[in-house]
Design a protein around this motif. Structure first.
Motif, PDB file in Angstrom:
ATOM      1  N   UNK A 269      -7.873   3.809  -5.209  1.00  0.00           N
ATOM      2  CA  UNK A 269      -8.745   4.551  -4.292  1.00  0.00           C
ATOM      3  C   UNK A 269      -8.115   4.668  -2.897  1.00  0.00           C
ATOM      4  N   UNK A 270      -7.466   3.602  -2.434  1.00  0.00           N
ATOM      5  CA  UNK A 270      -6.796   3.645  -1.135  1.00  0.00           C
ATOM      6  C   UNK A 270      -5.695   4.711  -1.146  1.00  0.00           C
ATOM      7  N   UNK A 271      -4.885   4.732  -2.208  1.00  0.00           N
ATOM      8  CA  UNK A 271      -3.808   5.719  -2.299  1.00  0.00           C
ATOM      9  C   UNK A 271      -4.360   7.140  -2.379  1.00  0.00           C
ATOM     10  N   UNK A 272      -5.365   7.347  -3.196  1.00  0.00           N
ATOM     11  CA  UNK A 272      -5.936   8.696  -3.321  1.00  0.00           C
ATOM     12  C   UNK A 272      -6.471   9.191  -1.988  1.00  0.00           C
ATOM     13  N   UNK A 273      -7.144   8.317  -1.266  1.00  0.00           N
ATOM     14  CA  UNK A 273      -7.679   8.704   0.044  1.00  0.00           C
ATOM     15  C   UNK A 273      -6.536   9.030   1.006  1.00  0.00           C
ATOM     16  N   UNK A 274      -5.531   8.167   1.047  1.00  0.00           N
ATOM     17  CA  UNK A 274      -4.409   8.384   1.960  1.00  0.00           C
ATOM     18  C   UNK A 274      -3.662   9.674   1.636  1.00  0.00           C
ATOM     19  N   UNK A 275      -3.426   9.944   0.368  1.00  0.00           N
ATOM     20  CA  UNK A 275      -2.626  11.108  -0.021  1.00  0.00           C
ATOM     21  C   UNK A 275      -3.271  12.423   0.404  1.00  0.00           C
ATOM     22  N   UNK A 276      -4.575  12.441   0.636  1.00  0.00           N
ATOM     23  CA  UNK A 276      -5.219  13.673   1.103  1.00  0.00           C
ATOM     24  C   UNK A 276      -4.723  14.081   2.489  1.00  0.00           C
ATOM     25  N   UNK A 277      -4.211  13.121   3.258  1.00  0.00           N
ATOM     26  CA  UNK A 277      -3.678  13.422   4.592  1.00  0.00           C
ATOM     27  C   UNK A 277      -2.233  13.904   4.555  1.00  0.00           C
ATOM     28  N   UNK A 278      -1.560  13.745   3.420  1.00  0.00           N
ATOM     29  CA  UNK A 278      -0.109  13.937   3.388  1.00  0.00           C
ATOM     30  C   UNK A 278       0.334  15.164   2.613  1.00  0.00           C
ATOM     31  N   UNK A 279      -0.568  16.071   2.293  1.00  0.00           N
ATOM     32  CA  UNK A 279      -0.218  17.201   1.435  1.00  0.00           C
ATOM     33  C   UNK A 279       0.717  18.214   2.092  1.00  0.00           C
TER      34      UNK A 279
END
Length: 134
Positions: free
Chosen positions: A86-96
């Motif tokens: 969940x932490x990774x999924x949330x973070x990856x939304x900022x890095x697209x």
């Protein structure tokens, strides 16, 4: 138990120290530095069980070409509950929009976890470090 995820860079020394030492990371011995490091990070996503910090991921980037994910940790008592996911999924939304997203796993057992998000290992590439622990 409900785990709450927060986008915050504000932590106290005790909660960071407890989390980092729970996974036996040396940086947990430097809680003041950890507090400042979180404030100076681009993004920090944390996981909470009530008032207890149980997981954290942080990332540093230049806004365009490169981002480094540094620190993804989950208290061992909470591992296996998909908190890291969940932490990774949330973070990856900022890095697209970032061209390169890099992570240097310090434990080879975690490589399959990162591969699930599309990370690939470089051939002939090794991370290097200087430790400035006084």
């Amino acid at each position: 138990m409900e785990i709450i995820y927060k986008d915050t860079k504000i932590f106290n020394e005790e909660e960071l120290q407890r989390l980092f030492l729970s996974v036996k990371w040396e940086s947990g011995n430097y809680p003041k530095k950890l507090v400042n490091a979180m404030r100076n990070s681009t993004h920090v996503i944390s996981a909470w069980d009530n008032e207890c910090l149980v997981g954290l991921v942080r990332e540093l980037d230049d806004g365009e070409t490169v981002a480094f994910i540094h620190y993804l940790l989950v208290d061992p008592k909470y591992q296996g509950m998909h908190i890291g996911d969940m932490l990774m999924k949330h973070l990856m939304t900022y890095l697209d929009k970032i061209l390169y997203i890099k992570i240097m796993p310090s434990d080879t057992k975690t490589i399959p976890f990162y591969e699930r998000y599309g990370f690939k290992q470089y051939e002939n590439y090794s991370a290097m470090v200087i430790k400035n622990f006084n």
